[in-house]
Design a protein around this motif. Structure first.
Motif, mmCIF file in Angstrom:
data_model
loop_
_atom_site.group_PDB
_atom_site.id
_atom_site.type_symbol
_atom_site.label_atom_id
_atom_site.label_comp_id
_atom_site.label_asym_id
_atom_site.label_seq_id
_atom_site.Cartn_x
_atom_site.Cartn_y
_atom_site.Cartn_z
ATOM 1 N N GLU A 59 0.822 -1.204 0.000
ATOM 2 C CA GLU A 59 0.000 0.000 0.000
ATOM 3 C C GLU A 59 0.858 1.256 0.000
ATOM 4 N N ASP A 60 0.222 2.384 -0.385
ATOM 5 C CA ASP A 60 0.859 3.692 -0.327
ATOM 6 C C ASP A 60 0.466 4.381 0.968
ATOM 7 N N ILE A 61 1.395 5.170 1.521
ATOM 8 C CA ILE A 61 1.132 5.976 2.707
ATOM 9 C C ILE A 61 1.621 7.392 2.444
ATOM 10 N N LEU A 62 1.185 8.325 3.287
ATOM 11 C CA LEU A 62 1.656 9.702 3.209
ATOM 12 C C LEU A 62 2.642 9.930 4.348
ATOM 13 N N VAL A 63 3.834 10.413 4.016
ATOM 14 C CA VAL A 63 4.838 10.762 5.024
ATOM 15 C C VAL A 63 4.892 12.285 5.078
ATOM 16 N N SER A 64 4.651 12.848 6.281
ATOM 17 C CA SER A 64 4.691 14.301 6.475
ATOM 18 C C SER A 64 5.811 14.639 7.440
ATOM 19 N N VAL A 65 6.588 15.667 7.106
ATOM 20 C CA VAL A 65 7.707 16.090 7.948
ATOM 21 C C VAL A 65 7.568 17.579 8.204
ATOM 22 N N GLY A 66 7.582 17.957 9.486
ATOM 23 C CA GLY A 66 7.563 19.368 9.867
ATOM 24 C C GLY A 66 8.995 19.836 9.997
ATOM 25 N N CYS A 67 9.445 20.554 8.981
ATOM 26 C CA CYS A 67 10.846 20.964 8.935
ATOM 27 C C CYS A 67 10.981 22.046 7.860
ATOM 28 N N PRO A 68 11.811 23.075 8.054
ATOM 29 C CA PRO A 68 12.039 24.050 6.983
ATOM 30 C C PRO A 68 12.554 23.342 5.727
ATOM 31 N N SER A 77 13.355 4.321 5.620
ATOM 32 C CA SER A 77 12.807 3.228 6.404
ATOM 33 C C SER A 77 13.108 1.945 5.643
ATOM 34 N N MET A 78 13.391 0.886 6.375
ATOM 35 C CA MET A 78 13.699 -0.383 5.714
ATOM 36 C C MET A 78 12.462 -1.020 5.082
ATOM 37 N N VAL A 79 11.266 -0.558 5.438
ATOM 38 C CA VAL A 79 10.038 -1.155 4.908
ATOM 39 C C VAL A 79 9.517 -0.412 3.676
ATOM 40 N N LEU A 80 10.029 0.788 3.417
ATOM 41 C CA LEU A 80 9.581 1.577 2.268
ATOM 42 C C LEU A 80 10.509 1.335 1.088
ATOM 43 N N ASP A 81 9.933 0.888 -0.039
ATOM 44 C CA ASP A 81 10.775 0.648 -1.205
ATOM 45 C C ASP A 81 10.817 1.843 -2.160
ATOM 46 N N HIS A 82 9.922 2.835 -1.945
ATOM 47 C CA HIS A 82 9.938 4.041 -2.775
ATOM 48 C C HIS A 82 9.337 5.195 -1.980
ATOM 49 N N ILE A 83 10.024 6.334 -1.986
ATOM 50 C CA ILE A 83 9.514 7.559 -1.365
ATOM 51 C C ILE A 83 9.530 8.630 -2.446
ATOM 52 N N GLY A 84 8.364 9.255 -2.660
ATOM 53 C CA GLY A 84 8.251 10.285 -3.695
ATOM 54 C C GLY A 84 8.952 11.579 -3.305
ATOM 55 N N LYS A 85 8.804 12.575 -4.160
ATOM 56 C CA LYS A 85 9.413 13.885 -3.937
ATOM 57 C C LYS A 85 8.592 14.648 -2.898
ATOM 58 N N PHE A 86 9.273 15.252 -1.921
ATOM 59 C CA PHE A 86 8.592 16.020 -0.875
ATOM 60 C C PHE A 86 8.214 17.393 -1.414
ATOM 61 N N ILE A 95 5.235 22.269 6.527
ATOM 62 C CA ILE A 95 5.103 20.811 6.546
ATOM 63 C C ILE A 95 5.313 20.322 5.128
ATOM 64 N N LEU A 96 6.184 19.346 4.977
ATOM 65 C CA LEU A 96 6.472 18.744 3.687
ATOM 66 C C LEU A 96 5.838 17.363 3.644
ATOM 67 N N GLY A 97 5.300 16.974 2.502
ATOM 68 C CA GLY A 97 4.658 15.672 2.388
ATOM 69 C C GLY A 97 5.052 14.960 1.119
ATOM 70 N N ALA A 98 5.079 13.618 1.191
ATOM 71 C CA ALA A 98 5.384 12.779 0.022
ATOM 72 C C ALA A 98 4.673 11.443 0.179
ATOM 73 N N VAL A 99 4.336 10.849 -0.939
ATOM 74 C CA VAL A 99 3.736 9.520 -0.936
ATOM 75 C C VAL A 99 4.862 8.495 -0.953
ATOM 76 N N ALA A 100 4.728 7.482 -0.100
ATOM 77 C CA ALA A 100 5.715 6.413 -0.027
ATOM 78 C C ALA A 100 5.004 5.085 -0.219
ATOM 79 N N HIS A 101 5.725 4.103 -0.708
ATOM 80 C CA HIS A 101 5.157 2.784 -0.984
ATOM 81 C C HIS A 101 5.799 1.749 -0.062
#
Length: 182
Positions: A59-68, A77-86, A95-101
């Motif tokens: 499944e896809d998830i949303l990863v959000s990071v609060g950071c400049p 993460s060892m469980v994520l095989d792909h993380i999109g562009k933030f 807050i930056l967000g990207a879809v990860a698989h």
């Protein structure tokens, strides 16, 4: 007359208490003004979040990071095989967000997802849940078309549908019995 005097004292005390209460309530209403807005507690910055917090392999998830934006480092993460562009999903706070698989072969369990903001790492756990499998029922028994030979049968056995033919073709009309002399 004493009975009435004691009853009168109780009434006076009760009325006195009743008169004092509205005066206090009135004073409270004037001194305070109602608030209509809610102020949330200050946010812990930097932070990381995943949505949903529980997902299945593949499944896809949303990863959000609060950071400049300029401070965002590696997200892994060892469980994520792909993380999109933030990309920026909120301006204040940033807050930056990207879809990860999630890897399709991931086993159920908890996995750390870590982001680096400048030099400070922030981590959150992602729970990979089991994919429901079809119930493992025993296979249905197969129905055999072969009929068993009865015990004590001495003749040649011919199975239904075996493709064997009779060795001698009968000649003449079939004997049905009866007739004019019966």
């Amino acid at each position: 007359m004493i009975k009435y005097r004691s009853a009168l004292v109780v009434v006076v005390v009760a009325c006195g208490a009743a008169l004092a209460a509205p005066a206090v309530a009135s004073a409270q209403d004037v001194s305070t003004s109602p608030t209509t807005s809610f102020t949330p507690p200050p946010m812990q910055y930097p932070f990381i979040a995943v949505s949903p917090a529980k997902a299945k392999a593949g499944e896809d998830i949303l990863v959000s990071v609060g950071c400049p934006v300029d401070d965002l480092g590696e997200v892994k993460s060892m469980v994520l095989d792909h993380i999109g562009k933030f990309e920026v999903t909120s301006e204040d706070p940033v807050i930056l967000g990207a879809v990860a698989h999630i890897d399709g072969k991931a086993r159920p369990g908890f996995y750390a997802v870590t982001a680096t903001c400048k030099t400070k790492p922030v981590t959150i756990n992602l729970e990979v849940t089991a994919i429901p499998t079809p119930s493992s029922k025993p296979p249905k028994p197969t129905v055999s078309t072969v009929k068993p030979v009865p015990t004590g049968h001495s003749g040649p056995s011919a199975r239904v549908g075996s493709g064997r033919q009779v060795s001698k073709i009968p000649v003449g009309a079939p004997q049905t019995g009866g007739g004019p002399f019966s």
